[in-house]
Design a protein around this motif. Structure first.
Motif, PDB file in Angstrom:
ATOM      1  N   ARG A 119      65.587  97.868  39.852  1.00 53.88           N
ATOM      2  CA  ARG A 119      65.794  96.635  40.320  1.00 53.88           C
ATOM      3  C   ARG A 119      64.963  95.728  39.831  1.00 53.88           C
ATOM      4  N   ARG A 120      65.534  94.733  39.014  1.00 55.41           N
ATOM      5  CA  ARG A 120      65.151  93.739  38.493  1.00 55.41           C
ATOM      6  C   ARG A 120      63.700  93.814  37.091  1.00 55.41           C
ATOM      7  N   THR A 121      63.430  94.739  37.080  1.00 53.19           N
ATOM      8  CA  THR A 121      62.313  95.380  36.586  1.00 53.19           C
ATOM      9  C   THR A 121      63.633  95.791  34.491  1.00 53.19           C
ATOM     10  N   ALA A 136      61.337  90.408  37.343  1.00 47.77           N
ATOM     11  CA  ALA A 136      62.297  89.168  37.264  1.00 47.77           C
ATOM     12  C   ALA A 136      62.526  88.863  39.243  1.00 47.77           C
ATOM     13  N   THR A 137      62.359  87.880  39.667  1.00 46.87           N
ATOM     14  CA  THR A 137      61.998  87.584  41.228  1.00 46.87           C
ATOM     15  C   THR A 137      64.198  87.100  41.102  1.00 46.87           C
ATOM     16  N   ALA A 138      64.726  86.892  40.527  1.00 47.78           N
ATOM     17  CA  ALA A 138      65.993  86.260  40.376  1.00 47.78           C
ATOM     18  C   ALA A 138      66.968  87.144  39.801  1.00 47.78           C
ATOM     19  N   ALA A 139      66.703  87.312  39.052  1.00 50.78           N
ATOM     20  CA  ALA A 139      67.864  88.239  37.552  1.00 50.78           C
ATOM     21  C   ALA A 139      67.753  88.986  36.671  1.00 50.78           C
ATOM     22  N   VAL A 140      68.558  89.682  36.311  1.00 52.12           N
ATOM     23  CA  VAL A 140      68.482  89.849  34.879  1.00 52.12           C
ATOM     24  C   VAL A 140      69.568  89.679  33.865  1.00 52.12           C
ATOM     25  N   ALA A 141      69.910  89.514  32.860  1.00 54.93           N
ATOM     26  CA  ALA A 141      71.106  88.882  32.133  1.00 54.93           C
ATOM     27  C   ALA A 141      71.447  90.349  30.649  1.00 54.93           C
ATOM     28  N   GLU A 299      77.639  99.209  42.303  1.00 56.64           N
ATOM     29  CA  GLU A 299      76.803  98.957  43.490  1.00 56.64           C
ATOM     30  C   GLU A 299      75.330  99.059  43.621  1.00 56.64           C
ATOM     31  N   THR A 300      75.229  98.212  42.491  1.00 58.91           N
ATOM     32  CA  THR A 300      73.450  98.316  42.520  1.00 58.91           C
ATOM     33  C   THR A 300      73.235  96.278  43.337  1.00 58.91           C
ATOM     34  N   ASN A 301      74.739  96.061  42.804  1.00 61.56           N
ATOM     35  CA  ASN A 301      74.643  94.195  43.167  1.00 61.56           C
ATOM     36  C   ASN A 301      74.780  94.400  44.379  1.00 61.56           C
ATOM     37  N   GLU A 302      75.554  95.229  45.128  1.00 58.28           N
ATOM     38  CA  GLU A 302      75.813  94.877  46.546  1.00 58.28           C
ATOM     39  C   GLU A 302      74.715  94.534  47.298  1.00 58.28           C
ATOM     40  N   GLY A 303      75.102  93.777  48.245  1.00 54.72           N
ATOM     41  CA  GLY A 303      73.893  92.456  48.652  1.00 54.72           C
ATOM     42  C   GLY A 303      72.891  92.151  48.388  1.00 54.72           C
ATOM     43  N   ASP A 304      72.281  92.352  47.471  1.00 57.47           N
ATOM     44  CA  ASP A 304      71.452  91.797  46.758  1.00 57.47           C
ATOM     45  C   ASP A 304      71.882  91.499  45.521  1.00 57.47           C
ATOM     46  N   PRO A 305      72.742  90.512  44.400  1.00 53.13           N
ATOM     47  CA  PRO A 305      73.057  91.131  43.396  1.00 53.13           C
ATOM     48  C   PRO A 305      72.127  90.275  42.420  1.00 53.13           C
ATOM     49  N   TRP A 306      72.166  90.965  41.321  1.00 59.67           N
ATOM     50  CA  TRP A 306      70.711  90.471  40.193  1.00 59.67           C
ATOM     51  C   TRP A 306      70.804  90.965  38.639  1.00 59.67           C
ATOM     52  N   LEU A 307      72.419  91.167  38.322  1.00 57.73           N
ATOM     53  CA  LEU A 307      72.352  91.896  37.680  1.00 57.73           C
ATOM     54  C   LEU A 307      74.048  91.438  37.166  1.00 57.73           C
TER      55      LEU A 307
END
Length: 478
Positions: A119-121, A136-141, A299-307
């Motif tokens: 997550r975020r790495t 990343a503190t916020a997101a990976v695109a 599922e990886t974005n559920e509750g804490d979206p980042w990708l």
């Protein structure tokens, strides 16, 4: 050591650059990861070099179609000069100027292959084998785009076929070229290489320009054949081998095509096969499904979206300009969520890519050009829209007849009768690309036809076709 940013962008093509730039302008720290050239596919192997190759033929044909100018045309295209001009547009495949732009924009660049490791790495492996850890503190695109799809035809891989990159980057013109496919890349490259005096054979199993209005493929096909291209509709190779005279494509039933080179233009695949997606529960090598804010549905974005997945890689609209549009929305929404600001995710909001489903513009730079936006008649009817179709021959417009002697082309509007708005438009003809944005504005703005009567086209221009289309549709009721 781990380097930390608010946003990590994988892929420094036009899409990734837009995500990074818009997020950075909103105050986020951004790093962009690229394993090839900064500027991506469009700048070096697709949009720019292909259109640079097509333009000389368009200019030459434009002169030949005007009496008085036609008499001044005494020769044919200079192929080495065409390719040299193309090379100037791709800066001889040097990305120094693009790197300077990133630096000036305040965006960091890490060269190498990036893989998501959690997550975020992201771990980036450089060409020297050294690694850099990013967090990343916020997101990976993910903005890694797409690559040419090679169909599973026996022997095809072994003959070392051209894909779109080889076609747009060729150092010389082959004596003959067989093209497998009938889509935009196939049609544009057939146009370009025929103009450069290559003997072109087009194997179009499903016809030309499928998904567009049928008359687009018909008019383009007619002109390709007039220019010397041999079109084999319904034909598709079942085998390939390289012989003394070139590549031999077996078409079955004792038929074959032999050409110096073969270009495969049968579709695209996502560049997601080696991104480490499995580390966050996503399959490798698949398109990434996203919502309208370009957030990956997983599922990886559920509750804490980042990708996020932006551009070709999400398979919404495989066009550079549409990917850049998505990139602007993604950069804005990533920043908004990171800064806990309100998200404008309603239709046509700042943080969504609504146009992906309602108003995608596209130009096919064939001869004639095909410019379209929104829905075709068939697509509109499939959506249950009560439509009326209006057609008009562009050559009947004074501006078109002045542009070229014997101008041939057609325009079509697809009108939603219930709402009295245009939901789709297609123009086929010489130099119609510049008509497209007016149609795009009409579709996006949902401008009622009653109001369009007040949008007066200048005379004598091809844009007068708008008035003729409205007149054909009929004046508004009092």
């Amino acid at each position: 050591m781990t380097r930390t940013y608010d946003l990590i962008v994988l892929g420094a093509g036009p899409v990734g650059e837009n995500v990074a730039d818009y997020a950075h302008q909103r105050g986020l720290s951004v790093v962009i990861v690229e394993s090839e050239l900064v500027g991506g596919e469009c700048s070096y192997w697709a949009c720019i070099p292909s259109k640079a190759m097509l333009r000389p033929a368009q200019a030459l044909e434009g002169a030949r179609r005007v009496a008085g100018a036609a008499e001044a045309v005494t020769g044919s295209l200079d192929a080495p000069a065409v390719l040299k001009r193309r090379d100037s547009f791709v800066h001889d495949w040097d990305d120094s100027s693009q790197v300077e732009w990133l630096q000036g924009a305040g965006i960091d660049l890490v060269r190498g292959h990036g893989r998501i490791t959690g997550r975020r790495t992201v771990t980036v492996t450089g060409s020297d084998g050294e690694t850099v850890e990013l967090s990343a503190t916020a997101a990976v695109a993910v903005c890694t785009g797409s690559a040419a799809l090679l169909p599973d035809i026996p022997g095809l891989a072994e003959v070392d076929p051209w894909e779109s990159r080889e076609a747009t980057g060729a150092k010389s013109v082959p004596a003959s070229l067989a093209i497998v496919g009938g889509g935009v890349v196939a049609v544009e490259m057939a146009t370009a290489y025929a103009a450069l005096d290559s003997q072109v054979t087009l194997l179009a199993r499903s016809g030309l320009l499928g998904g567009m209005e049928p008359f687009a493929g018909e008019l383009v096909g007619e002109q390709l054949e007039r220019s010397g291209v041999r079109i084999r509709r319904g034909a598709s190779p079942i085998g390939a081998k390289r012989g003394a005279d070139g590549v031999v494509l077996d078409l079955g039933d004792g038929e074959s095509v032999t050409a110096t080179e073969v270009l495969v233009a049968t579709g695209r695949r996502p560049r997601t096969d080696d991104l480490g997606l499995d580390s966050v529960g996503l399959p490798a090598g698949k398109w990434l499904d996203v919502d309208d804010t370009l957030l990956v549905r997983a599922e990886t974005n559920e509750g804490d979206p980042w990708l996020y997945a932006v551009g070709d890689v999400n398979h919404r609209a495989l066009l550079t300009h549409q990917g850049k549009y998505q990139g602007r929305a993604a950069g804005e929404v990533i920043a908004a969520r990171a800064q806990q600001r309100a998200v404008d995710d309603g239709p046509w909001g700042l943080h969504v890519a609504t146009a992906d489903s309602a108003a995608v513009p596209q130009v096919t730079f064939a001869d004639p050009e095909v410019a379209s936006v929104g829905l075709t008649e068939r697509a509109a009817r499939d959506r249950g829209i009560d439509v009326r179709v209006v057609d008009y021959e562009i050559g009947s417009v004074a501006g078109a007849s002045l542009l070229a002697d014997g101008y041939a082309g057609r325009a079509r509007l697809v009108v939603d009768r219930q709402r009295d708005v245009i939901v789709g438009a297609t123009f086929v003809g010489q130099d119609v690309a510049e008509l497209l944005h007016s149609a795009t504005i009409a579709v996006v703005g949902e401008v009622p036809l009653r109001r369009l009567w007040h949008a007066v086209p200048s005379y004598p221009t091809i844009s007068e076709v708008w008035l003729r289309l409205l007149e054909t549709y009929g004046r508004p009721e009092e």
